[in-house]
Design a protein around this motif. Structure first.
Motif, PDB file in Angstrom:
ATOM      1  N   SER A 192       0.809  -1.220   0.000  1.00 55.60           N
ATOM      2  CA  SER A 192       0.000   0.000   0.000  1.00 55.60           C
ATOM      3  C   SER A 192       0.841   1.269   0.000  1.00 55.60           C
ATOM      4  O   SER A 192       0.318   2.360  -0.228  1.00 55.60           O
ATOM      5  CB  SER A 192      -0.924   0.021   1.229  1.00 55.60           C
ATOM      6  OG  SER A 192      -0.175   0.236   2.417  1.00 55.60           O
ATOM      7  N   LEU A 193       2.142   1.138   0.247  1.00 55.83           N
ATOM      8  CA  LEU A 193       3.007   2.305   0.356  1.00 55.83           C
ATOM      9  C   LEU A 193       3.311   2.909  -1.009  1.00 55.83           C
ATOM     10  O   LEU A 193       3.509   2.196  -1.992  1.00 55.83           O
ATOM     11  CB  LEU A 193       4.323   1.932   1.045  1.00 55.83           C
ATOM     12  CG  LEU A 193       4.257   1.555   2.523  1.00 55.83           C
ATOM     13  CD1 LEU A 193       5.645   1.187   3.024  1.00 55.83           C
ATOM     14  CD2 LEU A 193       3.683   2.685   3.353  1.00 55.83           C
ATOM     15  N   GLU A 194       3.369   4.233  -1.044  1.00 55.12           N
ATOM     16  CA  GLU A 194       3.739   4.939  -2.272  1.00 55.12           C
ATOM     17  C   GLU A 194       5.216   5.314  -2.203  1.00 55.12           C
ATOM     18  O   GLU A 194       5.591   6.462  -2.009  1.00 55.12           O
ATOM     19  CB  GLU A 194       2.875   6.184  -2.450  1.00 55.12           C
ATOM     20  CG  GLU A 194       1.408   5.879  -2.706  1.00 55.12           C
ATOM     21  CD  GLU A 194       0.595   7.135  -2.946  1.00 55.12           C
ATOM     22  OE1 GLU A 194       1.152   8.244  -2.780  1.00 55.12           O
ATOM     23  OE2 GLU A 194      -0.591   7.015  -3.298  1.00 55.12           O
ATOM     24  N   CYS A 195       6.066   4.311  -2.302  1.00 61.81           N
ATOM     25  CA  CYS A 195       7.501   4.542  -2.287  1.00 61.81           C
ATOM     26  C   CYS A 195       8.165   3.535  -3.219  1.00 61.81           C
ATOM     27  O   CYS A 195       7.516   2.582  -3.670  1.00 61.81           O
ATOM     28  CB  CYS A 195       8.071   4.423  -0.869  1.00 61.81           C
ATOM     29  SG  CYS A 195       7.819   2.813  -0.095  1.00 61.81           S
ATOM     30  N   GLU A 219      13.179  -0.082  -3.508  1.00 64.01           N
ATOM     31  CA  GLU A 219      14.380  -0.107  -2.670  1.00 64.01           C
ATOM     32  C   GLU A 219      14.039   0.197  -1.215  1.00 64.01           C
ATOM     33  O   GLU A 219      14.557  -0.427  -0.295  1.00 64.01           O
ATOM     34  CB  GLU A 219      15.400   0.909  -3.193  1.00 64.01           C
ATOM     35  CG  GLU A 219      16.749   0.819  -2.501  1.00 64.01           C
ATOM     36  CD  GLU A 219      17.784   1.718  -3.133  1.00 64.01           C
ATOM     37  OE1 GLU A 219      18.634   2.248  -2.399  1.00 64.01           O
ATOM     38  OE2 GLU A 219      17.742   1.900  -4.370  1.00 64.01           O
ATOM     39  N   THR A 220      13.143   1.162  -1.009  1.00 64.89           N
ATOM     40  CA  THR A 220      12.702   1.500   0.343  1.00 64.89           C
ATOM     41  C   THR A 220      11.942   0.332   0.974  1.00 64.89           C
ATOM     42  O   THR A 220      12.130   0.008   2.143  1.00 64.89           O
ATOM     43  CB  THR A 220      11.804   2.750   0.322  1.00 64.89           C
ATOM     44  OG1 THR A 220      12.535   3.854  -0.217  1.00 64.89           O
ATOM     45  CG2 THR A 220      11.328   3.110   1.724  1.00 64.89           C
ATOM     46  N   LYS A 221      11.090  -0.306   0.185  1.00 63.49           N
ATOM     47  CA  LYS A 221      10.325  -1.460   0.687  1.00 63.49           C
ATOM     48  C   LYS A 221      11.260  -2.610   1.076  1.00 63.49           C
ATOM     49  O   LYS A 221      11.063  -3.262   2.107  1.00 63.49           O
ATOM     50  CB  LYS A 221       9.329  -1.927  -0.371  1.00 63.49           C
ATOM     51  CG  LYS A 221       8.221  -0.918  -0.654  1.00 63.49           C
ATOM     52  CD  LYS A 221       7.267  -1.413  -1.728  1.00 63.49           C
ATOM     53  CE  LYS A 221       6.190  -0.391  -2.022  1.00 63.49           C
ATOM     54  NZ  LYS A 221       5.235  -0.848  -3.055  1.00 63.49           N
ATOM     55  N   LYS A 223      12.552   6.602  -9.076  1.00 65.92           N
ATOM     56  CA  LYS A 223      11.645   7.583  -8.494  1.00 65.92           C
ATOM     57  C   LYS A 223      12.156   7.973  -7.112  1.00 65.92           C
ATOM     58  O   LYS A 223      12.824   7.189  -6.444  1.00 65.92           O
ATOM     59  CB  LYS A 223      10.235   7.000  -8.375  1.00 65.92           C
ATOM     60  CG  LYS A 223       9.545   6.785  -9.711  1.00 65.92           C
ATOM     61  CD  LYS A 223       8.132   6.266  -9.493  1.00 65.92           C
ATOM     62  CE  LYS A 223       7.418   6.072 -10.826  1.00 65.92           C
ATOM     63  NZ  LYS A 223       6.038   5.569 -10.635  1.00 65.92           N
ATOM     64  N   PRO A 224      11.824   9.193  -6.639  1.00 65.05           N
ATOM     65  CA  PRO A 224      12.234   9.620  -5.298  1.00 65.05           C
ATOM     66  C   PRO A 224      11.673   8.701  -4.215  1.00 65.05           C
ATOM     67  O   PRO A 224      10.746   7.920  -4.462  1.00 65.05           O
ATOM     68  CB  PRO A 224      11.643  11.025  -5.178  1.00 65.05           C
ATOM     69  CG  PRO A 224      11.497  11.488  -6.582  1.00 65.05           C
ATOM     70  CD  PRO A 224      11.133  10.255  -7.371  1.00 65.05           C
ATOM     71  N   LYS A 225      12.226   8.796  -3.009  1.00 65.29           N
ATOM     72  CA  LYS A 225      11.848   7.905  -1.916  1.00 65.29           C
ATOM     73  C   LYS A 225      10.384   8.039  -1.535  1.00 65.29           C
ATOM     74  O   LYS A 225       9.714   7.057  -1.239  1.00 65.29           O
ATOM     75  CB  LYS A 225      12.723   8.197  -0.695  1.00 65.29           C
ATOM     76  CG  LYS A 225      14.187   7.840  -0.890  1.00 65.29           C
ATOM     77  CD  LYS A 225      15.012   8.184   0.331  1.00 65.29           C
ATOM     78  CE  LYS A 225      14.631   7.326   1.515  1.00 65.29           C
ATOM     79  NZ  LYS A 225      15.500   7.566   2.680  1.00 65.29           N
ATOM     80  N   THR A 226       9.872   9.272  -1.495  1.00 67.68           N
ATOM     81  CA  THR A 226       8.491   9.495  -1.072  1.00 67.68           C
ATOM     82  C   THR A 226       7.773  10.405  -2.058  1.00 67.68           C
ATOM     83  O   THR A 226       8.398  11.047  -2.911  1.00 67.68           O
ATOM     84  CB  THR A 226       8.443  10.152   0.321  1.00 67.68           C
ATOM     85  OG1 THR A 226       9.043  11.460   0.242  1.00 67.68           O
ATOM     86  CG2 THR A 226       9.186   9.319   1.349  1.00 67.68           C
ATOM     87  N   LYS A 227       6.462  10.463  -1.916  1.00 65.75           N
ATOM     88  CA  LYS A 227       5.637  11.310  -2.781  1.00 65.75           C
ATOM     89  C   LYS A 227       5.989  12.781  -2.586  1.00 65.75           C
ATOM     90  O   LYS A 227       5.965  13.576  -3.526  1.00 65.75           O
ATOM     91  CB  LYS A 227       4.158  11.065  -2.457  1.00 65.75           C
ATOM     92  CG  LYS A 227       3.197  11.699  -3.445  1.00 65.75           C
ATOM     93  CD  LYS A 227       1.775  11.305  -3.123  1.00 65.75           C
ATOM     94  CE  LYS A 227       0.790  11.930  -4.120  1.00 65.75           C
ATOM     95  NZ  LYS A 227      -0.606  11.542  -3.810  1.00 65.75           N
TER      96      LYS A 227
END
Length: 360
Positions: free
Chosen positions: A68-71, A74-76, A226-230
């Protein structure tokens, strides 16, 4: 099935459920129904839910939460690795079996590690996020409400090393490479992350002096992501002097702002940065501290903290507040001084009331 047939040909309603107040898994049993339909109707009319999916392990809910995360991936992956290392036992436990005392014991074990307070709180934040997700989506009891984040000890609280404008000017005058000079100038006067600046294309800089940040790059062109967060995706203004320095690069051939068909390597910037410090004689800081320098100068100049947070691309303002708390505390002291001066002005300008005047 929650309904079973007995020897006397009656039906029994028998199932487990989770009490939403205590979070305890309980068993419900009621006998004497003549038909299966009668048992199910009774259950429906009395609003008793059948067993919730608490037999699933905590890692099941982590995977659902992670999806569900928008990241970026790599972060996940990083979240999963850190939980497997420091919360592996919890991940493999069935959700309903994880009690509050159990979570407190786990927190104590985490506290005994040599991790920084920031990392410990990141892990606790992940665990709490999983439980909140399970509570919100599956209506399960959130046992993690018992978990508190760790307070940062005094020895871990430190102010970042920054350069004042005079120091930066002294440093930048010693940079020979024009590309490196433009790169460091952009970092200092925008607070942009190094990975974001490296990934910039010439088309990301508009003629009205705005830069669009929607990707990052650690190494070569093959690492663009893509960047780490929205919140990291943003468009910010740049000052005219910085734009003037970037203009020759924008007008040159190739797609990358700092490069041509391929971006300039990270080692080239690192080498130029160290040599510039050595030649100029300014105090040593990390290249990432150019970002802190920018934020610090803005806050000290009275810039709105919300605007600073958006400019830096923080996921929320709490991140900005946490990093620059020491500056804001200093501002509070300055505010009191201003209020004291206000009181003095009021006292000095107050008119003396004549003795024959009566107060109401």
């Amino acid at each position: 099935m929650a309904v079973r047939k007995e020897k006397d040909k009656t039906y029994t309603l028998d199932f487990y459920y989770v009490d939403k107040i205590s979070g305890v898994r309980k068993r419900f049993k009621k006998r004497g129904f003549k038909t299966v339909r009668e048992a199910k109707e009774w259950q429906s009319n009395n609003r008793i839910d059948v067993e919730l999916p608490t037999h699933e392990k905590l890692i099941f809910y982590f995977e659902k939460y992670s999806q569900s995360l928008e990241c970026n991936n790599e972060t996940k992956k990083g979240n999963k690795q850190v939980l497997k290392k420091y919360a592996s036992d919890l991940l493999e436990m069935e959700y309903y079996k994880i009690s509050k005392p159990m979570l407190l014991d786990w927190r104590n074990q985490l506290n005994n590690t040599k991790l920084s307070t920031k990392t410990k709180n990141r892990i606790i934040g992940l665990i709490k996020a999983i439980f909140r997700y399970a509570n919100k989506i599956y209506d399960l009891y959130d046992t993690s409400v018992i978990l508190d984040r760790f307070k940062k000890p005094l020895e871990e609280i430190k102010e970042y090393s920054i350069w004042e404008v005079e120091e930066f000017n002294k440093f930048i005058d010693c940079i020979d490479s024009y590309t490196c000079k433009a790169y460091f100038t952009l970092l200092y006067y925008t607070g942009m992350r190094r990975s974001e600046a490296k990934a910039l294309l010439k088309s990301d800089i508009s003629k009205d002096m705005k830069v669009t940040i929607n990707k990052s790059m650690r190494h070569g062109a093959d690492s663009v992501k893509k960047p780490k967060t929205k919140g990291s995706i943003r468009t910010i203004d740049i000052d005219k002097d910085t734009y003037a320095i970037l203009s020759p690069l924008i007008d040159s051939e190739g797609q990358y702002l700092f490069g041509d068909l391929e971006p300039v390597g990270a080692s080239t910037f690192e080498r130029a940065f160290k040599e510039g410090i050595k030649t100029s004689g300014v105090k040593k800081i990390r290249m990432h501290d150019l970002r802190h320098s920018h934020a610090t100068l803005l806050i000290n100049s009275g810039a709105d903290i919300v605007a600073v947070s958006k400019r830096l691309g923080h996921s929320d303002i709490n991140m900005t507040l946490g990093i620059y708390t020491h500056l804001l505390e200093r501002k509070n002291v300055e505010l009191i001084k201003i209020i004291d001066k206000m009181h003095k002005k009021v006292k000095s300008s107050a008119k003396v009331v004549p003795k024959n005047n009566k107060t109401l």
